[in-house]
Design a protein around this motif. Structure first.
Motif, short mmCIF file in Angstrom:
data_model
loop_
_atom_site.label_atom_id
_atom_site.label_comp_id
_atom_site.label_asym_id
_atom_site.label_seq_id
_atom_site.Cartn_x
_atom_site.Cartn_y
_atom_site.Cartn_z
N THR A 191 0.85 -1.19 0.00
CA THR A 191 0.00 0.00 0.00
C THR A 191 0.88 1.24 0.00
O THR A 191 1.86 1.32 0.74
CB THR A 191 -0.91 0.04 1.23
N ALA A 192 0.53 2.20 -0.83
CA ALA A 192 1.25 3.47 -0.89
C ALA A 192 0.30 4.61 -0.54
O ALA A 192 -0.89 4.57 -0.87
CB ALA A 192 1.86 3.70 -2.27
N ASN A 193 0.83 5.62 0.15
CA ASN A 193 0.06 6.83 0.49
C ASN A 193 0.87 8.06 0.10
O ASN A 193 2.05 8.17 0.48
CB ASN A 193 -0.25 6.86 1.99
N VAL A 194 0.25 8.97 -0.62
CA VAL A 194 0.90 10.23 -0.97
C VAL A 194 -0.09 11.36 -0.67
O VAL A 194 -1.32 11.18 -0.74
CB VAL A 194 1.32 10.27 -2.46
N GLY A 195 0.45 12.51 -0.30
CA GLY A 195 -0.43 13.62 0.03
C GLY A 195 0.30 14.94 0.02
O GLY A 195 1.54 15.00 0.07
N LEU A 196 -0.46 16.02 -0.05
CA LEU A 196 0.08 17.37 0.00
C LEU A 196 -0.88 18.25 0.79
O LEU A 196 -2.10 18.17 0.60
CB LEU A 196 0.26 17.93 -1.41
N ARG A 197 -0.33 19.07 1.68
CA ARG A 197 -1.13 19.95 2.52
C ARG A 197 -0.55 21.36 2.46
O ARG A 197 0.69 21.54 2.48
CB ARG A 197 -1.13 19.44 3.97
N SER A 215 4.35 7.52 1.89
CA SER A 215 4.67 6.34 2.70
C SER A 215 4.39 5.08 1.91
O SER A 215 3.58 5.06 0.97
CB SER A 215 3.86 6.32 4.00
N LEU A 216 5.09 4.00 2.29
CA LEU A 216 4.89 2.66 1.74
C LEU A 216 4.73 1.69 2.89
O LEU A 216 5.44 1.79 3.90
CB LEU A 216 6.08 2.24 0.87
N ALA A 217 3.81 0.75 2.75
CA ALA A 217 3.61 -0.29 3.76
C ALA A 217 3.51 -1.63 3.05
O ALA A 217 2.71 -1.79 2.11
CB ALA A 217 2.36 -0.02 4.58
N TYR A 218 4.33 -2.59 3.49
CA TYR A 218 4.33 -3.92 2.88
C TYR A 218 4.07 -4.97 3.95
O TYR A 218 4.79 -5.05 4.95
CB TYR A 218 5.67 -4.21 2.19
N VAL A 227 6.24 -3.96 7.13
CA VAL A 227 7.38 -3.05 7.01
C VAL A 227 6.87 -1.72 6.49
O VAL A 227 6.14 -1.68 5.49
CB VAL A 227 8.45 -3.63 6.06
N HIS A 228 7.25 -0.65 7.17
CA HIS A 228 6.70 0.67 6.86
C HIS A 228 7.82 1.68 6.69
O HIS A 228 8.77 1.72 7.48
CB HIS A 228 5.76 1.12 8.00
#
Length: 268
Positions: A191-197, A215-218, A227-228
């Motif tokens: 799972t990947a998460n990307v963001g901008l604030r 972030s990446l989570a496997y 693993v994060h």
């Protein structure tokens, strides 16, 4: 030394069909407590009985709406009132410190979540209005005399003509934020998460900042071992407690320093 406090909480949920959910939350709390003293204080400063009083009330109204398939819209309106008083009794070997502050916080936060295949996209806005009102009275000659009795180090903090330091002020400001993020389910394990604030803050000082996040989570196995790895760049505005007093340059009254420090700055 003793203290007591109370906390109240009330929540009401109402659903008008399958698309709308309303929630109202009301909270209130308060504390009264004595500032701790030492055995030396009991012996040499028997009239030293400082105490602090706090009160807070909050009201939150939330509306959750499903405008269409795979979409959720959540909007919250909130209001919070808080005040704090610090008082000290008449003790000749103690600092006379009186501090009263109140804060009115109101805001609206709204975000839209959209599920698109492997993507969960969320975008929103957060607007906050802040109105602090702060008063300070400080006269430290009693503690200086106490320090001489015990041979303790001390600094001389005196107002104009050797008198007390006083401050009284209120100001209206706030913070506005825009954000967007995407959670991507690449595989059943990754799972990947990307963001901008973006944040814009203005009260004791003004600043703007973009904060990227990734972030990446496997998931290694069925037991849940993951693993994060992540990268985050945060914007943290100055603490709201006594923000006006802390930004008023009162360090100019330090006899051994006498330099006015700038207003509180955000953490970036």
């Amino acid at each position: 030394d003793t203290g007591r406090g109370v906390h109240n909480f009330l929540q009401f949920d109402y659903s008008s069909g399958t698309q709308d959910l309303f929630k109202v939350v009301a909270m209130g709390d308060g504390t009264n407590f004595e500032i701790p003293k030492t055995p030396v204080d009991d012996e040499l400063r028997p009239n030293l009985n400082p105490y602090e009083r706090t009160r807070a009330k909050s009201l939150i109204l939330t509306w959750s709406h499903t405008p269409g398939p795979g979409m959720i819209l959540t909007t919250s309106f909130y209001q919070r009132w808080s005040d704090m008083s610090l008082a000290q009794t008449n003790e000749p070997l103690a600092t006379v410190a009186l501090n009263d502050r109140s804060l009115s916080t109101s805001g609206i936060k709204s975000d839209l979540t959209k599920f698109i295949g492997r993507h969960t996209v969320k975008a929103g806005v957060d607007l906050v209005r802040l109105h602090p009102d702060e008063d300070l009275y400080f006269y430290g000659e009693g503690y200086i005399a106490f320090s001489h009795v015990l041979g303790l180090p001390h600094v001389h903090l005196r107002g104009p003509n050797g008198g007390p330091i006083t401050f009284s002020g209120d100001k209206t400001g706030g913070e506005g934020s825009l954000y967007v993020q995407d959670s991507i389910q690449w595989t059943s394990r990754l799972t990947a998460n990307v963001g901008l604030r973006f944040d814009r803050y203005s009260l004791a000082m003004s600043d703007s900042h973009f904060s990227p996040r990734a972030s990446l989570a496997y998931n290694l196995n069925e037991s849940g071992t993951t693993v994060h790895a992540s990268y985050d760049h945060f914007f943290v505005p100055p603490a709201i407690e006594n923000v006006l007093i802390s930004s008023a340059g009162l360090t100019r009254f330090l006899q051994d320093f006498a330099e006015e420090l700038p207003p509180l700055q955000p953490i970036i």
